[in-house]
Design a protein around this motif. Sequence first.
Motif, short mmCIF file in Angstrom:
data_model
loop_
_atom_site.label_atom_id
_atom_site.label_comp_id
_atom_site.label_asym_id
_atom_site.label_seq_id
_atom_site.Cartn_x
_atom_site.Cartn_y
_atom_site.Cartn_z
N SER A 96 14.39 7.60 41.46
CA SER A 96 13.55 6.68 40.68
C SER A 96 14.40 5.52 40.17
O SER A 96 14.44 5.25 38.97
N LEU A 97 15.07 4.87 41.08
CA LEU A 97 15.95 3.76 40.70
C LEU A 97 15.16 2.49 40.47
O LEU A 97 14.17 2.22 41.16
N ARG A 98 15.62 1.69 39.53
CA ARG A 98 15.09 0.34 39.37
C ARG A 98 15.68 -0.49 40.51
O ARG A 98 16.88 -0.43 40.77
N LEU A 99 14.85 -1.23 41.21
CA LEU A 99 15.31 -2.03 42.35
C LEU A 99 15.90 -3.34 41.84
O LEU A 99 15.30 -4.40 41.92
N ASP A 100 17.13 -3.25 41.33
CA ASP A 100 17.77 -4.41 40.71
C ASP A 100 18.96 -4.95 41.49
O ASP A 100 19.55 -5.95 41.11
N GLY A 101 19.34 -4.27 42.58
CA GLY A 101 20.47 -4.74 43.37
C GLY A 101 21.82 -4.51 42.74
O GLY A 101 22.83 -5.05 43.18
N GLN A 102 21.88 -3.68 41.67
CA GLN A 102 23.12 -3.39 40.97
C GLN A 102 23.59 -1.97 41.31
O GLN A 102 22.86 -1.02 41.04
N TYR A 103 24.76 -1.83 41.88
CA TYR A 103 25.31 -0.51 42.21
C TYR A 103 26.05 0.01 40.98
O TYR A 103 27.25 -0.11 40.85
N GLY A 104 25.25 0.59 40.07
CA GLY A 104 25.82 1.13 38.84
C GLY A 104 25.85 2.65 38.88
O GLY A 104 25.75 3.27 39.95
N THR A 105 25.92 3.23 37.71
CA THR A 105 26.01 4.69 37.59
C THR A 105 24.81 5.39 38.21
O THR A 105 24.96 6.39 38.91
N ASN A 106 23.60 4.88 37.95
CA ASN A 106 22.39 5.53 38.49
C ASN A 106 22.37 5.48 40.02
O ASN A 106 22.00 6.48 40.67
N THR A 107 22.73 4.36 40.59
CA THR A 107 22.75 4.26 42.06
C THR A 107 23.84 5.16 42.64
O THR A 107 23.61 5.87 43.63
N ARG A 108 25.01 5.18 42.01
CA ARG A 108 26.08 6.06 42.49
C ARG A 108 25.63 7.52 42.45
O ARG A 108 25.85 8.27 43.41
N ASN A 109 24.98 7.94 41.36
CA ASN A 109 24.51 9.31 41.25
C ASN A 109 23.42 9.61 42.28
O ASN A 109 23.34 10.72 42.81
N ALA A 110 22.56 8.63 42.57
CA ALA A 110 21.51 8.81 43.58
C ALA A 110 22.11 8.95 44.98
O ALA A 110 21.65 9.77 45.78
N VAL A 111 23.14 8.18 45.28
CA VAL A 111 23.82 8.30 46.57
C VAL A 111 24.47 9.67 46.68
O VAL A 111 24.39 10.34 47.71
N LEU A 112 25.09 10.11 45.61
CA LEU A 112 25.72 11.43 45.59
C LEU A 112 24.68 12.53 45.84
O LEU A 112 24.91 13.45 46.62
N ALA A 113 23.52 12.42 45.20
CA ALA A 113 22.44 13.39 45.41
C ALA A 113 21.97 13.37 46.87
O ALA A 113 21.73 14.43 47.47
N ALA A 114 21.86 12.19 47.45
CA ALA A 114 21.46 12.07 48.86
C ALA A 114 22.51 12.70 49.77
O ALA A 114 22.18 13.41 50.73
N GLN A 115 23.79 12.45 49.48
CA GLN A 115 24.86 13.03 50.28
C GLN A 115 24.82 14.56 50.23
O GLN A 115 24.98 15.23 51.25
#
Length: 162
Positions: A96-115
């Motif tokens: 449930s990421l905000r589509l802001d184009g910023q690779y911050g903590t939430n995006t990093r955690n989401a990528v980790l969950a996907a991995q």
Amino acid sequence: MPIHQSRIGRRSAAATLATVLVSAGLVGLAPTAAQAATTCTSLTYYNVGGYPGGAEMHVPTVGWQDRNKTCYLKYGNSNSAVKVLQEALNNCYSQSLRLDGQYGTNTRNAVLAAQRKINQTWEWADIAEDGEYGPQTRAWMGFAIFGVNGGPVIPNQCYYPG
């Protein structure tokens, strides 16, 4: 002494110094794969068949429509490629990421969950679980599918480009 002998002597001294520095851990040999990869800065649209009226998948790439998917995104990046990654994480990995184009903590955690999900689903994937997007993660990751010509995302439909 001939000039070529003094040049050889300097080369030997330089080689010896480099060996000592590397052995002491003061100089790295080569960049890691992550350091050597080019940053994703944009996206490419790929046509995806099997949908009435057509559909397209958006994938982070080095440049706009350049089809070079061999690129890297990590914490601190900010561009349209990150937004494409966020859309894929939301649509294909229930984030449930905000589509802001910023690779911050939430995006990093989401990528980790996907991995983690990829590694659990396909045990032979064996991708690094580091929260960073690179060629290894891209090879196994699903991407959101959109209606053609800027149509909305097709919910819960993903394409795996390999």
